[in-house]
Design a protein around this motif. Structure first.
Motif, PDB file in Angstrom:
ATOM      1  N   GLU A 189       0.823  -1.206   0.000  1.00  0.00           N
ATOM      2  CA  GLU A 189       0.000   0.000   0.000  1.00  0.00           C
ATOM      3  C   GLU A 189       0.859   1.259   0.000  1.00  0.00           C
ATOM      4  OE1 GLU A 189      -3.499   2.118   2.703  1.00  0.00           O
ATOM      5  OE2 GLU A 189      -3.042  -0.018   2.946  1.00  0.00           O
ATOM      6  N   ARG A 190       1.887   1.286   0.866  1.00  0.00           N
ATOM      7  CA  ARG A 190       2.755   2.457   0.934  1.00  0.00           C
ATOM      8  C   ARG A 190       3.581   2.581  -0.341  1.00  0.00           C
ATOM      9  NH1 ARG A 190       5.850   2.387   6.525  1.00  0.00           N
ATOM     10  NH2 ARG A 190       6.107   4.607   6.144  1.00  0.00           N
ATOM     11  N   GLN A 192       2.688   1.598  -3.325  1.00  0.00           N
ATOM     12  CA  GLN A 192       1.805   2.095  -4.376  1.00  0.00           C
ATOM     13  C   GLN A 192       1.570   3.586  -4.219  1.00  0.00           C
ATOM     14  OE1 GLN A 192       0.830   0.338  -6.923  1.00  0.00           O
ATOM     15  NE2 GLN A 192      -0.357   1.992  -7.858  1.00  0.00           N
TER      16      GLN A 192
END
Length: 270
Positions: A189-190, A192
């Motif tokens: 997530e980070r 991306q």
């Protein structure tokens, strides 16, 4: 990546105390990375790291890789924007006395050319330098290329070396930063989010360049355009490689972002 690592309050506090040893910051109460300060009809500013501690100190931390020959003017504007975030409409100016501000700029170049690791600036009288203006504003500029360090600069020495990819993992603080970098790279997530941010920055630079193209001279612009474009492409490739993005995805993103042909793309991966 710098902003994501600084989201770790322990690391951020450690860096502040190495950069400002006299401050002796104890606890971070508020921390924002990529903080937008957008005053109506004014130039927009985005701070890499914006921190307030439990002693009412406000600390802005910036990383500057390219020497754009405008550092004093940039820092003057940064200081003004910090105050905008502290003083509300109708408030008494004296309120600012309770909120000391520090702007820290880590540079991958020696802007002032003295070879010093640290340059610190506060206002004082030109007739008598002992007479201080006492507006509680401090600017600190670090030079990652420094070779010699005073005693109070040694705590920041390994961090400046890390900026040059020469960090010593025997230093506990540097090892902690390296672990945090690994965590960011392993967090989908980070990662991306970082990639999306990089793409937005590339779009912004491209839009700025296109505006400049419309205003400048044709021949000089062509040369400048090619240089800026090459630098942007190489920076994007490096950042995505640091995130362990696979080569085919990197090539596709670069190709799409800069509308490159297969032949043009190949030049950046030889």
């Amino acid at each position: 990546m710098f902003g994501m690592v600084m989201e770790n309050k322990e690391i951020c506090l450690g860096l502040i105390n190495r950069a400002l040893p006299k401050l002796k910051a104890r606890k971070i109460m508020h921390l924002v990375t990529q903080k937008d300060v957008n005053v109506v009809a004014a130039h927009r500013v985005r701070f890499d790291v914006f921190v307030q501690d439990d002693q009412n100190n406000t600390v802005v931390i910036e990383m500057q890789v390219n020497n754009r020959k405008n550092l004093p003017a940039r820092l003057r504007y940064y200081q003004e924007q910090v105050d905008h975030s502290l003083l509300r409409a109708g408030a008494d100016y004296r309120l600012l006395d309770k909120y000391p501000t520090y702007v820290i700029m880590f540079c991958d170049f020696d802007y002032f050319g003295r070879g010093w690791a640290r340059y610190e600036f506060k206002m004082s009288c030109t007739r008598d330098y002992r007479l201080k203006f006492s507006d509680n504003r401090t600017i600190v500029v670090f030079n990652a290329l420094a070779k010699e360090f005073k005693n109070d600069e040694k705590p920041i020495k390994d961090f400046l070396a890390l900026m040059r990819d020469q960090g010593d993992n025997k230093d506990r603080f540097i090892a902690q930063i390296q672990r945090e970098i690994d965590k960011v790279k392993q967090d989908p997530e980070r990662r991306q989010g970082f990639m999306k941010y990089e793409m937005l920055m590339m779009d912004a630079r491209r839009e700025g360049l296109e505006k400049g193209l419309a205003e400048g001279r044709a021949e000089g612009i062509k040369i400048g355009e090619a240089r800026v474009r090459d630098k942007g492409i190489n920076t994007l490739i490096k950042n995505l490689q640091e995130l362990n993005v696979n080569q085919s995805m990197i090539k596709q993103r670069v190709k799409d972002s800069y509308d490159l042909s297969d032949e043009e793309l190949a030049k950046y991966f030889d």
